[in-house]
Design an enzyme around this catalytic site. Structure first.
Site, PDB file in Angstrom:
ATOM      1  N   THR A  89      -8.527   9.537   8.328  1.00  0.00           N
ATOM      2  CA  THR A  89      -7.699   7.985   8.202  1.00  0.00           C
ATOM      3  C   THR A  89      -6.868   6.936   9.366  1.00  0.00           C
ATOM      4  OG1 THR A  89      -5.085   9.106   8.877  1.00  0.00           O
ATOM      5  CG2 THR A  89      -6.576   9.435   6.225  1.00  0.00           C
ATOM      6  N   LYS A 104       0.931  -1.353   0.078  1.00  0.00           N
ATOM      7  CA  LYS A 104       0.077   0.123  -0.079  1.00  0.00           C
ATOM      8  C   LYS A 104       1.106   1.746   0.095  1.00  0.00           C
ATOM      9  CE  LYS A 104      -1.660  -1.326   3.805  1.00  0.00           C
ATOM     10  NZ  LYS A 104      -1.892  -1.634   5.304  1.00  0.00           N
ATOM     11  N   GLY A 121      -7.581   3.244  10.921  1.00  0.00           N
ATOM     12  CA  GLY A 121      -8.075   2.673  10.501  1.00  0.00           C
ATOM     13  C   GLY A 121      -8.278   1.584   9.186  1.00  0.00           C
ATOM     14  N   THR A 122      -7.300   2.901   8.123  1.00  0.00           N
ATOM     15  CA  THR A 122      -7.660   2.414   6.698  1.00  0.00           C
ATOM     16  C   THR A 122      -6.969   1.094   6.227  1.00  0.00           C
ATOM     17  OG1 THR A 122      -5.814   3.818   5.950  1.00  0.00           O
ATOM     18  CG2 THR A 122      -7.470   4.492   5.746  1.00  0.00           C
ATOM     19  N   GLY A 123      -5.865   0.428   6.678  1.00  0.00           N
ATOM     20  CA  GLY A 123      -5.223  -0.521   6.917  1.00  0.00           C
ATOM     21  C   GLY A 123      -6.177  -1.417   7.369  1.00  0.00           C
ATOM     22  N   CYS A 124      -6.566  -1.844   8.326  1.00  0.00           N
ATOM     23  CA  CYS A 124      -7.485  -2.627   9.089  1.00  0.00           C
ATOM     24  C   CYS A 124      -8.637  -2.700   8.330  1.00  0.00           C
ATOM     25  CB  CYS A 124      -7.550  -2.273  10.599  1.00  0.00           C
ATOM     26  SG  CYS A 124      -6.268  -2.129  11.654  1.00  0.00           S
TER      27      CYS A 124
END
Ligand SMILES: Cc1ncc(COP(=O)(O)OP(=O)(O)O)c(N)n1
Ligand code: 3NM
Ligand code: MG
Length: 522
Positions: free
Chosen positions: A236, A203, A238-241
């Protein structure tokens, strides 16, 4: 974990609260994900985000907590690791009871916790594993230190179906290499792939000075750069989870890996865009709203990428029938959509190329305005010329791998399959779904071999792709089709049941209601 890098087998059955319910009438199939991650008291990331994403995507999610964090929009104040034995108790509890389609991991804060996860995964084999190698929170707090790197590299990554590191995590896993450009993200994805995961998504949200958010997807052979405009917002956290859980949810519903990744990226973008102005908490980094689709016009947030649930009521046109009833293809398509058709295929066997192209362009406009995908039967040239959403081909049409190379990764490709072998091939060739039939005898397609409900079930069981049933299906028998016990059977494709009827709108409404009812009863 599958030699082909996808979901192993189907289906999972969610047993409702009464464990003794076993008859066909009393069970309802629901895709299931297990998240193994840390708790975020601010609820923007971690377990709380995972539960919200899965709920938003229509997937049941169970949770095993590895650590509890005291965390808010200002950062992480403190982390409490759960004892590995207790993580193991939780894993045993749910893995011995549920039939998960996908396990997704987030914060795995110690080698001992990774060890108990690995042990439990070998005791209770699962179908697919999504690993989000969480190491540092978005606020910069270390959530898993360098002590976990060797067990990640040597034991977790090799059994993962996909890993989703950001550039910092990719760099840490690769011993600290610098990653500052898309080219370096590609090299990192390739090196990480050599560690064993079937697919890698690096990412690029953290790359500096970019007007776009670029993620690099690598399947071992080809790279795909997934680009979207960068959304400027403080929200932003928590975008990865969210991205990893959404991938898990889409896989659980039957998507191929690339489709799942595209839908997940689009889901995150839509959530960020919808939530860019909301204010929750007083810190620098706020959470966003995972349930945006309940609150905004669904068409304005339509994701590109294939949603297997779109196969629910698949309308396939027929020029002869529309001529017989004296209506244009465009009017017929409009009525079918207004009655509830969820995807449309133009199957105009008798039309001249120029006339077909004209009709196809008009139908693309109608379908787009309703947020419904339009596919073209057989004719890749027409699909390219009218920018349709995809193509449906049969076993004697252009081969799927060639169609894929002509249409690119973003278009939907369906392929007709009557046998388990054809279903395996469809998956290997990069199709998005399969159409399987004739389930019943049909007058619409000459000399079509009928495979029956048993043949359909065999194909569904063999298929790693979502399936739509076709052939002789209508109101009187749709329920019997939906009742075969296969969670990847997503719907029915019909021609005469819609288009050889006086009123397409009424026919579509009735069939839609029948399908909804049979879904509820399963
Ligand atoms: C959804 C769906 N499934 C199967 C078919 C049949 O395709 P094919 O075998 O290529 O036959 P023709 O439709 O071209 O006669 C389909 N069209 N759609
Ligand atoms: C186009 C087509 N393909 C089939 C297959 O078995 O692959 S059966 C079929 C015709 C379906 O029409 P109706 O809904 O009117 O029976
Ligand atoms: Mg064909």
């Amino acid at each position: 974990m599958n030699s082909l890098g996808g979901i192993r087998s189907w289906p999972a059955i969610w047993r409702s609260t009464t464990a003794t319910m076993t008859t066909a009438e009393s069970v309802r199939k629901v895709p299931q994900v297990l998240t193994v991650a840390g708790s975020d008291s601010g609820a923007g990331a971690g377990i709380q985000a995972d539960l919200k994403v899965c709920a938003a995507r229509g997937v049941y999610c169970a949770s095993v907590i590895t650590a509890v964090t005291a965390q808010n929009t200002k950062g992480v104040q403190s982390v409490h690791l759960l004892p590995p034995e207790f993580v193991s108790e939780q894993l045993k509890s749910v893995l011995s009871d549920f039939e998960f389609d996908v396990v997704k991991t987030g914060m795995l804060p110690s080698p001992e916790i990774v060890e108990v996860l690995l042990q439990n995964l070998s005791d209770f084999p699962i179908r697919a594993l999504v690993v989000d190698p969480v190491m540092v929170s978005t606020s910069g707090h270390v959530l898993a230190g360098s002590s976990i790197l060797s067990i990640f590299r040597e034991r977790l990554l090799p059994i993962a179906d996909i890993i989703t590191p950001n550039v910092k995590e990719a760099s840490a896993l690769l011993g600290g290499v610098g990653i500052e450009t898309v080219e370096e993200m590609r090299s990192a994805a390739k090196l990480l792939h050599e560690m064993g995961p079937r697919f890698v998504l690096v990412k690029g949200g953290d790359l500096p000075d970019s007007s776009e958010s670029v993620d690099v997807f690598f399947d071992g052979k080809e790279f795909h750069e997934l680009r979207s405009p960068r959304i400027t917002t403080r929200n932003t956290h928590g975008t990865g989870c969210t991205l990893a859980s959404c991938i898990a949810a889409e896989l659980a519903k039957g998507s191929s890996m690339l489709s799942a990744v595209k839908v997940a990226k689009c889901f995150v973008d839509n959530a960020l865009d919808y939530s860019k102005d909301i204010v929750i908490g007083s810190g620098k980094q706020g959470p966003f709203d995972h349930f945006f689709s309940l609150k905004k016009d669904p068409q304005s947030s339509r994701c590109s990428g294939f949603n297997p649930d779109d196969l629910f009521l698949y309308a396939v046109t027929d020029s002869r029938m529309n001529k017989k009833w004296n209506r244009s293809v465009v009017d017929a398509v409009k009525a079918a959509i207004e009655g509830g058709a969820t995807i449309v295929q133009l199957r105009e066997k008798e039309a001249e190329t120029r006339e077909f192209l004209q009709e196809a362009k008009s139908c693309v406009d109608v379908c787009r305005s309703h947020g419904v995908c339009l596919l073209i039967n057989d004719r890749v040239d027409i699909a390219l010329a009218c920018d349709a959403d995809g193509v449906h081909v049969g076993q004697s049409d252009m081969p799927v791998d060639l169609v894929r190379s002509l249409l690119g990764p973003d278009k939907i490709i369906g392929v007709s399959c009557k046998t388990p072998e054809q279903a395996h091939q469809a998956w290997r060739d990069g199709a998005d779904y399969i159409g399987s039939g004739g389930v019943f005898p049909t007058n619409t397609k000459a000399n079509n071999r009928t495979i029956g409900l048993d043949g359909l079930k065999e194909v569904c069981e063999a298929s790693k792709l979502p399936v739509v049933a076709i052939g002789g299906i209508g109101i009187s028998n749709a329920e019997s089709v939906m009742r075969i016990d296969a969670s990847n059977l997503k719907g029915v494709a019909v021609v005469s049941a819609l288009f050889d009827q006086e009123c397409v709108l009424t026919a579509a409404k009735k069939l839609h209601t029948t399908l909804e009812e049979s879904k509820r009863e399963i």
